[in-house]
Design a protein around this motif. Structure first.
Motif, mmCIF file in Angstrom:
data_model
loop_
_atom_site.group_PDB
_atom_site.id
_atom_site.type_symbol
_atom_site.label_atom_id
_atom_site.label_comp_id
_atom_site.label_asym_id
_atom_site.label_seq_id
_atom_site.Cartn_x
_atom_site.Cartn_y
_atom_site.Cartn_z
ATOM 1 N N VAL A 106 -5.102 55.232 -14.005
ATOM 2 C CA VAL A 106 -5.261 55.748 -15.367
ATOM 3 C C VAL A 106 -3.949 55.654 -16.132
ATOM 4 C CG1 VAL A 106 -5.728 57.866 -16.688
ATOM 5 C CG2 VAL A 106 -7.189 57.255 -14.766
ATOM 6 N N ASP A 107 -2.838 55.848 -15.423
ATOM 7 C CA ASP A 107 -1.514 55.790 -16.054
ATOM 8 C C ASP A 107 -1.196 54.386 -16.552
ATOM 9 O OD1 ASP A 107 0.983 56.885 -16.844
ATOM 10 O OD2 ASP A 107 1.894 56.019 -15.041
ATOM 11 N N GLY A 108 -1.787 53.373 -15.943
ATOM 12 C CA GLY A 108 -1.562 51.989 -16.378
ATOM 13 C C GLY A 108 -0.516 51.283 -15.547
ATOM 14 N N ALA A 109 -0.252 50.042 -15.937
ATOM 15 C CA ALA A 109 0.715 49.218 -15.202
ATOM 16 C C ALA A 109 2.104 49.818 -15.327
ATOM 17 C CB ALA A 109 0.700 47.794 -15.753
ATOM 18 N N PRO A 110 2.986 49.696 -14.390
ATOM 19 C CA PRO A 110 2.896 48.939 -13.154
ATOM 20 C C PRO A 110 2.208 49.748 -12.057
ATOM 21 C CG PRO A 110 5.045 49.927 -13.251
ATOM 22 C CD PRO A 110 4.318 50.314 -14.511
ATOM 23 N N TYR A 111 1.574 49.044 -11.144
ATOM 24 C CA TYR A 111 0.885 49.706 -10.050
ATOM 25 C C TYR A 111 1.716 49.732 -8.773
ATOM 26 C CZ TYR A 111 -3.050 49.054 -13.144
ATOM 27 O OH TYR A 111 -3.881 49.073 -14.225
ATOM 28 N N ALA B 34 5.042 50.433 -6.147
ATOM 29 C CA ALA B 34 5.734 51.654 -5.749
ATOM 30 C C ALA B 34 7.167 51.706 -6.256
ATOM 31 C CB ALA B 34 5.742 51.757 -4.230
ATOM 32 N N SER B 35 7.666 50.600 -6.782
ATOM 33 C CA SER B 35 9.052 50.584 -7.245
ATOM 34 C C SER B 35 9.101 50.372 -8.757
ATOM 35 C CB SER B 35 9.836 49.478 -6.537
ATOM 36 O OG SER B 35 9.273 48.230 -6.853
ATOM 37 N N PRO B 36 10.189 50.801 -9.378
ATOM 38 C CA PRO B 36 10.322 50.593 -10.827
ATOM 39 C C PRO B 36 10.410 49.106 -11.177
ATOM 40 C CG PRO B 36 11.941 52.173 -10.017
ATOM 41 C CD PRO B 36 11.284 51.568 -8.819
ATOM 42 N N VAL B 37 9.919 48.761 -12.345
ATOM 43 C CA VAL B 37 9.977 47.379 -12.823
ATOM 44 C C VAL B 37 11.240 47.238 -13.673
ATOM 45 C CG1 VAL B 37 8.830 45.650 -14.253
ATOM 46 C CG2 VAL B 37 7.472 47.192 -12.819
ATOM 47 N N THR B 38 12.009 46.186 -13.396
ATOM 48 C CA THR B 38 13.251 45.957 -14.148
ATOM 49 C C THR B 38 13.153 44.635 -14.910
ATOM 50 O OG1 THR B 38 14.264 44.875 -12.243
ATOM 51 C CG2 THR B 38 14.650 47.224 -12.464
ATOM 52 N N ASN B 39 13.956 44.533 -15.948
ATOM 53 C CA ASN B 39 14.012 43.266 -16.679
ATOM 54 C C ASN B 39 15.128 42.416 -16.092
ATOM 55 O OD1 ASN B 39 16.349 44.411 -17.654
ATOM 56 N ND2 ASN B 39 15.571 44.734 -19.731
ATOM 57 N N GLU B 40 15.432 41.285 -16.726
ATOM 58 C CA GLU B 40 16.444 40.373 -16.183
ATOM 59 C C GLU B 40 17.836 40.971 -16.208
ATOM 60 O OE1 GLU B 40 16.125 36.620 -18.128
ATOM 61 O OE2 GLU B 40 14.035 36.362 -17.536
ATOM 62 N N ALA B 41 18.084 41.934 -17.082
ATOM 63 C CA ALA B 41 19.392 42.572 -17.149
ATOM 64 C C ALA B 41 19.532 43.705 -16.124
ATOM 65 C CB ALA B 41 19.635 43.126 -18.553
ATOM 66 N N GLY B 42 18.459 44.016 -15.419
ATOM 67 C CA GLY B 42 18.516 45.064 -14.415
ATOM 68 C C GLY B 42 18.167 46.447 -14.944
ATOM 69 N N GLU B 43 17.753 46.530 -16.207
ATOM 70 C CA GLU B 43 17.369 47.817 -16.774
ATOM 71 C C GLU B 43 15.946 48.163 -16.342
ATOM 72 O OE1 GLU B 43 17.716 46.793 -20.867
ATOM 73 O OE2 GLU B 43 19.811 47.420 -20.987
ATOM 74 N N VAL C 299 12.417 49.192 -16.919
ATOM 75 C CA VAL C 299 11.540 49.164 -18.089
ATOM 76 C C VAL C 299 10.230 49.901 -17.856
ATOM 77 C CG1 VAL C 299 12.534 47.080 -19.089
ATOM 78 C CG2 VAL C 299 10.667 46.895 -17.442
ATOM 79 N N ALA C 300 9.857 50.134 -16.594
ATOM 80 C CA ALA C 300 8.638 50.872 -16.285
ATOM 81 C C ALA C 300 8.760 51.478 -14.891
ATOM 82 C CB ALA C 300 7.433 49.951 -16.343
ATOM 83 N N THR C 301 8.217 52.674 -14.735
ATOM 84 C CA THR C 301 8.232 53.351 -13.442
ATOM 85 C C THR C 301 6.811 53.769 -13.084
ATOM 86 O OG1 THR C 301 8.656 55.483 -14.483
ATOM 87 C CG2 THR C 301 10.571 54.243 -13.736
ATOM 88 N N PRO C 302 6.539 53.950 -11.802
ATOM 89 C CA PRO C 302 5.208 54.419 -11.409
ATOM 90 C C PRO C 302 4.940 55.822 -11.961
ATOM 91 C CG PRO C 302 6.532 53.856 -9.477
ATOM 92 C CD PRO C 302 7.389 53.689 -10.662
ATOM 93 N N GLY C 303 3.662 56.156 -12.192
ATOM 94 C CA GLY C 303 3.305 57.461 -12.745
ATOM 95 C C GLY C 303 3.538 58.597 -11.773
ATOM 96 N N VAL C 304 3.318 58.350 -10.488
ATOM 97 C CA VAL C 304 3.517 59.355 -9.452
ATOM 98 C C VAL C 304 4.537 58.796 -8.476
ATOM 99 C CG1 VAL C 304 2.422 60.678 -7.615
ATOM 100 C CG2 VAL C 304 1.152 60.189 -9.698
ATOM 101 N N ASP C 305 5.519 59.616 -8.142
ATOM 102 C CA ASP C 305 6.554 59.174 -7.215
ATOM 103 C C ASP C 305 5.918 58.777 -5.879
ATOM 104 O OD1 ASP C 305 8.956 58.688 -5.972
ATOM 105 O OD2 ASP C 305 9.514 60.802 -5.765
ATOM 106 N N PRO C 306 6.212 57.595 -5.382
ATOM 107 C CA PRO C 306 5.626 57.160 -4.108
ATOM 108 C C PRO C 306 5.986 58.084 -2.944
ATOM 109 C CG PRO C 306 6.657 55.316 -5.227
ATOM 110 C CD PRO C 306 6.996 56.538 -6.008
#
Length: 98
Positions: A31-36, A38-47, A49-56
């Motif tokens: 329901v929270d949406g992407a990303p699905y 367990a780890s945060p999604v980073t961009n090419e600069a390493g920032e 940009v998205a984290t999971p809704g519930v801590d794994p």
């Protein structure tokens, strides 16, 4: 073999923990949406940009707690052993023999 109060509590607690960790929090993630993942999604600069809704770690802890309850309950059943085969309870006694 009839279940005792300890059996009922152990089954309910472990089932609740496992269901909460896998199914309920999985639905929350969907329901929270992407990303699905367990780890945060980073961009090419390493920032980040998205984290999971519930801590794994929370989901993992709930599932492991459910498995530990099942392990302890299994150990208890091994120590206690089965009821004697000739034993009867009030519910299984023949009518008129009580």
């Amino acid at each position: 073999m009839p279940t005792t109060t300890i059996d009922d509590v152990a089954m309910a607690l472990s089932g609740t923990l496992l269901t909460l960790g896998v199914v309920v929090l999985g639905i929350v993630e969907l329901v929270d949406g992407a990303p699905y993942g367990a780890s945060p999604v980073t961009n090419e600069a390493g920032e980040i940009v998205a984290t999971p809704g519930v801590d794994p770690a929370i989901r993992t802890a709930l599932v492991l707690a459910g498995l530990v309850v099942l392990l302890l309950w299994g150990g208890y059943r091994v120590v206690v052993g089965p009821e004697p085969s000739g034993a009867t309870t009030d519910a299984t006694a023949a009518p008129g023999t009580q």
